[in-house]
Write a protein that holds these residues in place. Structure first.
Motif, short mmCIF file in Angstrom:
data_model
loop_
_atom_site.label_atom_id
_atom_site.label_comp_id
_atom_site.label_asym_id
_atom_site.label_seq_id
_atom_site.Cartn_x
_atom_site.Cartn_y
_atom_site.Cartn_z
N ALA A 99 -1.05 90.90 96.69
CA ALA A 99 -0.07 89.81 96.63
C ALA A 99 1.00 89.91 95.88
CB ALA A 99 -0.96 88.52 95.80
N VAL A 100 2.14 89.28 96.11
CA VAL A 100 3.33 89.49 95.41
C VAL A 100 3.78 88.03 94.81
CG1 VAL A 100 5.82 90.25 95.59
CG2 VAL A 100 3.98 91.32 96.84
N ASN A 101 4.07 87.87 93.35
CA ASN A 101 4.53 86.77 93.16
C ASN A 101 6.00 86.89 92.28
OD1 ASN A 101 5.22 84.61 91.36
ND2 ASN A 101 3.52 84.48 90.23
N LEU A 102 6.95 86.53 93.18
CA LEU A 102 8.39 86.50 92.89
C LEU A 102 8.71 85.39 92.04
CD1 LEU A 102 9.64 87.25 96.41
CD2 LEU A 102 9.19 88.92 94.39
N ASP A 103 8.70 85.58 90.82
CA ASP A 103 9.17 84.52 89.77
C ASP A 103 8.64 83.20 89.60
OD1 ASP A 103 11.14 84.95 87.46
OD2 ASP A 103 12.50 83.38 88.28
N GLY A 104 7.38 83.45 89.96
CA GLY A 104 6.57 82.18 89.74
C GLY A 104 5.62 81.89 88.71
N HIS A 105 6.34 81.24 87.52
CA HIS A 105 5.66 81.24 86.37
C HIS A 105 5.39 79.84 86.03
CE1 HIS A 105 7.09 85.18 86.26
NE2 HIS A 105 8.41 84.90 86.14
N GLY A 106 5.83 78.65 86.65
CA GLY A 106 5.58 77.51 86.22
C GLY A 106 6.18 77.17 84.65
N MET A 107 5.62 76.02 84.07
CA MET A 107 5.92 75.94 82.75
C MET A 107 5.04 76.43 81.52
SD MET A 107 8.92 73.97 83.43
CE MET A 107 9.12 72.93 81.78
N GLY A 108 4.05 77.31 82.01
CA GLY A 108 3.52 78.05 80.79
C GLY A 108 2.46 77.06 79.96
N ARG A 109 2.26 77.56 78.95
CA ARG A 109 1.60 77.28 77.78
C ARG A 109 2.45 76.87 76.60
NH1 ARG A 109 -0.60 81.83 78.44
NH2 ARG A 109 -0.20 82.40 76.17
N ALA A 110 2.29 76.03 75.62
CA ALA A 110 3.05 75.78 74.62
C ALA A 110 3.15 76.90 73.68
CB ALA A 110 2.46 74.79 73.87
N GLU A 111 2.27 77.69 73.77
CA GLU A 111 2.25 79.11 72.79
C GLU A 111 3.32 80.07 73.37
OE1 GLU A 111 -0.35 77.62 74.12
OE2 GLU A 111 -1.27 76.72 72.35
N GLN A 112 3.59 80.00 74.45
CA GLN A 112 4.55 81.00 75.11
C GLN A 112 6.08 80.79 74.64
OE1 GLN A 112 2.82 80.63 79.15
NE2 GLN A 112 3.15 83.03 79.16
N GLY A 171 -1.57 72.44 85.69
CA GLY A 171 -2.93 72.83 85.40
C GLY A 171 -3.30 74.28 85.64
N LEU A 172 -2.51 74.99 86.11
CA LEU A 172 -2.66 76.18 86.47
C LEU A 172 -2.61 77.05 85.19
CD1 LEU A 172 -0.54 77.07 89.63
CD2 LEU A 172 -3.19 77.15 89.45
N GLY A 173 -3.83 78.31 85.08
CA GLY A 173 -3.93 79.13 83.80
C GLY A 173 -3.47 80.27 84.68
N LEU A 174 -2.20 80.68 84.95
CA LEU A 174 -1.84 81.82 85.41
C LEU A 174 -2.38 83.32 84.73
CD1 LEU A 174 1.65 81.24 87.09
CD2 LEU A 174 -0.34 81.21 88.28
#
Length: 310
Positions: A118-131, A219-222
């Motif tokens: 698979a290829v993910n082109l800049d799909g990061h969402g909003m992430g976790r607060a710790e990031q 809700g995604l934990g990427l």
């Protein structure tokens, strides 16, 4: 040599019609997924180039473009099922799934459904607060809740038909700033248009589906997914900041700058520690598909050549 492009429809397991564009071509197969609020039109600069050496199919995600909404809520699990339905219908079950933004997140999830790569082109969402480097987690959580609410409120908001000219004017300004052909952005907007019962327009997904989509992404934990993948995954990240978004709160740019630092740190660590994950840089903004099509084609083609099904 690539065949002539055709438009078609695939029926998902729950009866929803999914709009598909088949670019033909011969060689390892790829399925292309667009981002949230976008359509398969975003792949127009890339798909014909890929079809010179691959079998290429693109789709409108459920709730987007010319695909149906369905009766069930929008979830990433349903999106992955839709991908599987298209792959089966077009006889390419071993295709490498390639996605941009939201589509990239779905592509990564498809690795656990059997995709060979698979290829993910800049799909990061909003992430976790710790990031969010340099910002307190409580502050970030508050701002993330506000940002998601802003996105929910904006998603699928109806507007008068005569206001379409203003929407297209914004697209023209963005095209000029990023060096993107305006016609491409206009086609994407027109493919996204929906109409309410009282004759107003909205950009799909509609209000309800847009809210569900925001909840699904939150809700995604990427990174948990990235650390457990057992099949090849290419993650491309944009090196340039996005242009300002009209109407966003004044603190949003600071938030995104902090997130960019955290993503850089975490993706670098991922590349060092997870042998199945490759991280690549693209000299563009989040709109990399439209800005850097030749670079994206080279990235995807090289990755598929190394890891796609034979």
């Amino acid at each position: 040599m690539a065949e002539e492009m055709t438009e078609g429809v695939c029926v998902a397991g729950d009866g929803v019609e999914l709009a598909v564009r088949d670019y033909g071509g011969e060689g390892p197969a790829v399925l292309l997924l667009h981002g949230a609020g976008r359509t398969l039109v975003d792949w127009e600069p890339i798909a014909p180039l890929l079809a010179a050496g691959h079998r290429v199919v693109a789709m409108d995600l459920r709730g987007h473009g010319r695909s149906g909404d369905g009766a069930v809520p929008w979830t990433v699990e349903v999106a992955v099922e839709d991908v599987a339905a298209v792959l089966g219908a077009y006889g390419i079950p071993d295709a490498v799934v390639v996605g941009h933004s939201l589509g990239g997140m779905i592509a990564a999830l498809c690795l656990e459904r059997g995709a060979p790569a698979a290829v993910n082109l800049d799909g990061h969402g909003m992430g976790r607060a710790e990031q969010y480097v340099g910002l307190g987690t409580a502050y970030v959580r508050q701002r993330l809740a506000e940002a998601r609410q802003f996105a929910k409120d904006a998603g699928g908001r109806p507007f008068a038909a005569e206001a379409l000219a203003g929407v297209l004017g914004h697209q023209a300004a963005m095209a000029a700033e990023l060096g993107i052909p305006y016609g491409l952005l206009e086609r994407g907007v027109r493919r996204s248009l929906g109409e309410t019962a009282d004759g107003r327009l909205f950009l799909r997904p509609g209000r309800e589906r847009a809210g569900e989509l925001q909840e699904a992404m939150a809700g995604l934990g990427l990174f948990a997914l990235y650390r457990r993948v057992t099949r090849p995954l290419l993650i491309a990240r944009a090196l340039r900041p996005n242009p300002p978004v009209p109407g966003v709160p004044p603190w949003f740019d600071e938030l995104m700058a902090a997130y960019t630092q955290g993503l850089r740190r975490d993706l670098d660590e991922l590349a060092r520690t997870q042998e199945r994950v490759t991280v690549a840089d693209v000299d563009g903004t989040h709109a990399m598909l439209l800005e850097r099509p030749a670079e994206i084609v080279a990235l995807v083609s090289g990755f598929v050549a190394a890891h796609g099904a034979r």
